[in-house]
Design a protein around this motif. Structure first.
Motif, PDB file in Angstrom:
ATOM      1  N   LEU A 106      35.667  37.148  30.711  1.00 22.79           N
ATOM      2  CA  LEU A 106      36.511  36.730  29.607  1.00 22.79           C
ATOM      3  C   LEU A 106      37.074  37.926  28.851  1.00 22.79           C
ATOM      4  O   LEU A 106      36.331  38.755  28.330  1.00 22.79           O
ATOM      5  N   ASN A 107      38.389  37.988  28.794  1.00 22.42           N
ATOM      6  CA  ASN A 107      39.098  38.993  28.018  1.00 22.42           C
ATOM      7  C   ASN A 107      39.836  38.312  26.874  1.00 22.42           C
ATOM      8  O   ASN A 107      39.977  37.085  26.843  1.00 22.42           O
ATOM      9  N   GLU A 108      40.335  39.117  25.945  1.00 17.44           N
ATOM     10  CA  GLU A 108      40.912  38.553  24.733  1.00 17.44           C
ATOM     11  C   GLU A 108      42.135  37.672  24.995  1.00 17.44           C
ATOM     12  O   GLU A 108      42.474  36.819  24.178  1.00 17.44           O
ATOM     13  N   GLY A 109      42.789  37.852  26.119  1.00 11.00           N
ATOM     14  CA  GLY A 109      43.966  37.042  26.422  1.00 11.00           C
ATOM     15  C   GLY A 109      43.646  35.691  27.026  1.00 11.00           C
ATOM     16  O   GLY A 109      44.551  34.860  27.209  1.00 11.00           O
ATOM     17  N   ALA A 127      33.795  41.985  20.451  1.00 18.71           N
ATOM     18  CA  ALA A 127      32.841  42.980  19.961  1.00 18.71           C
ATOM     19  C   ALA A 127      31.535  42.827  20.714  1.00 18.71           C
ATOM     20  O   ALA A 127      30.578  42.220  20.244  1.00 18.71           O
ATOM     21  N   CYS A 128      31.532  43.359  21.924  1.00 17.67           N
ATOM     22  CA  CYS A 128      30.338  43.302  22.768  1.00 17.67           C
ATOM     23  C   CYS A 128      30.395  44.479  23.744  1.00 17.67           C
ATOM     24  O   CYS A 128      31.467  44.990  24.063  1.00 17.67           O
ATOM     25  N   ALA A 129      29.231  44.924  24.183  1.00 17.84           N
ATOM     26  CA  ALA A 129      29.156  46.066  25.091  1.00 17.84           C
ATOM     27  C   ALA A 129      29.811  45.729  26.430  1.00 17.84           C
ATOM     28  O   ALA A 129      29.926  44.554  26.786  1.00 17.84           O
ATOM     29  N   ALA A 167      31.812  38.197  28.480  1.00 14.85           N
ATOM     30  CA  ALA A 167      32.935  38.754  27.727  1.00 14.85           C
ATOM     31  C   ALA A 167      33.044  40.258  27.918  1.00 14.85           C
ATOM     32  O   ALA A 167      32.039  40.966  28.025  1.00 14.85           O
ATOM     33  N   GLN A 168      34.276  40.735  27.926  1.00 15.95           N
ATOM     34  CA  GLN A 168      34.560  42.157  28.069  1.00 15.95           C
ATOM     35  C   GLN A 168      35.347  42.664  26.857  1.00 15.95           C
ATOM     36  O   GLN A 168      36.266  41.990  26.385  1.00 15.95           O
ATOM     37  N   PRO A 169      35.024  43.863  26.363  1.00 13.79           N
ATOM     38  CA  PRO A 169      35.736  44.425  25.207  1.00 13.79           C
ATOM     39  C   PRO A 169      37.017  45.138  25.628  1.00 13.79           C
ATOM     40  O   PRO A 169      37.235  46.307  25.294  1.00 13.79           O
ATOM     41  N   SER A 170      37.859  44.426  26.348  1.00 18.71           N
ATOM     42  CA  SER A 170      39.014  45.064  26.990  1.00 18.71           C
ATOM     43  C   SER A 170      39.953  45.735  25.994  1.00 18.71           C
ATOM     44  O   SER A 170      40.406  46.869  26.204  1.00 18.71           O
ATOM     45  N   ARG A 171      40.228  45.058  24.885  1.00 22.47           N
ATOM     46  CA  ARG A 171      41.204  45.616  23.941  1.00 22.47           C
ATOM     47  C   ARG A 171      40.633  46.803  23.176  1.00 22.47           C
ATOM     48  O   ARG A 171      41.364  47.748  22.861  1.00 22.47           O
TER      49      ARG A 171
END
Length: 299
Positions: free
Chosen positions: A125-128, A223-225, A272-276
């Protein structure tokens, strides 16, 4: 800067106050118990019970972290209302007050959670990405963010912080786990395959400070590693950091019976990934769980 915080007496808020006092900022905390604020956040922090007390203060930033704990007890009708009011209604009240101010802050950093996505299963999961499921936690986070984004219409930059499980030496998620795990009674929850997005408290504070300073930072940030862990692996790593085994799982049925719909928050998860954040140049100090737990063990 002149900075207003809501939720300033909580785990993240207290740590932010400490960091920003050291940097020389002037801080106010909106609280139901303003007299308690200096004791919990630092003697130089001013507690206010009404936002109108700040009408003459030219604020540079507002950090909105308020919200009753979501996993402390089952989601009864009254509990749901409290969770909603402490996040959505409070944010609406805050933004309404900001609309009346002649001098408006440059930025509103508003809390949210990775629960925004719902139970993501195996999807990265990315912010988009759009929400995956439509459970109560997801609905709550969506409404929370929507109420904050209204501030953009006032010319205020809005950054949304979708926080994972915050790991801290005192308080927070690990405080609830430690008593059982310290006795060797910890273990996976359900089948243990659900993803757990986590973050060290130091990185959580650093990224909020980072978003405050990045003048083009707006919209949602996970906001996750960068390396989430499955529930079973998290349990093993935490038990290992305490020098204990982790062999007593909690059956999914027991969680569902005891916690009702709240059990979905535990049995589901987000990869989740902190891509941004990474794209913006933020560097995590603790990007692996073992490194984070080792630091917390020595804190």
């Amino acid at each position: 800067m002149n900075i207003l915080l809501t939720g300033g007496t909580g785990l993240i808020g207290q740590a932010l106050c400490k960091r920003w006092l050291e940097q020389g900022h002037r801080l106010w905390v909106w609280s139901r118990s303003p007299h308690e604020v200096p004791k919990r956040c630092g003697s130089a922090v001013t507690g206010v019970g009404e936002l109108s007390a700040l009408d003459q203060i030219p604020l540079d930033a507002v950090v909105n972290l308020a919200g009753a704990p979501i996993a402390d007890r089952p989601w009864t009708k009254s509990r749901r209302l409290l969770l909603w009011n402490s996040r959505v209604k409070l944010t609406e009240q805050l933004v309404t007050w900001l609309s009346t101010q002649e001098h408006k802050p440059n930025v509103l950093i508003s809390g949210s959670a990775v629960g925004w996505y719902g139970n993501g299963g195996e999807r990265e999961l990315n912010e988009g990405d759009a929400p995956i499921t439509n459970d109560f936690a997801s609905q709550l986070c969506i409404a929370w963010e929507e109420s904050a984004v209204v501030a953009e219409q006032l010319g205020i930059r809005v950054a949304l912080v979708r926080t994972g499980l915050v790991l801290a030496p005192h308080g927070g998620f690990l405080q609830r786990l430690k008593p059982l795990f310290a006795l060797g009674l910890g273990g996976r929850q359900g089948n243990g395959r659900q993803w757990m997005p986590w973050i060290h408290i130091d990185d959580q504070i650093a990224l909020i400070d980072f978003l405050l300073r990045q003048t083009d930072a707006a919209g949602p940030y996970n906001a996750c590693a960068p390396h989430p862990e499955r529930n079973a692996d998290f349990a093993k790593a935490y038990a290992r950091s305490l020098g204990r085994p982790a062999f007593l799982p909690v059956p999914a049925l027991a969680l569902k019976v005891g916690l009702g719909e709240l059990s979905g928050l535990i049995l589901g998860g987000q990869k989740a990934q902190p891509s941004r954040l990474l794209a913006a140049g933020f560097t995590f100090r603790f990007d692996t769980l073992d490194a984070a737990l080792a630091d917390l063990r020595n804190a």
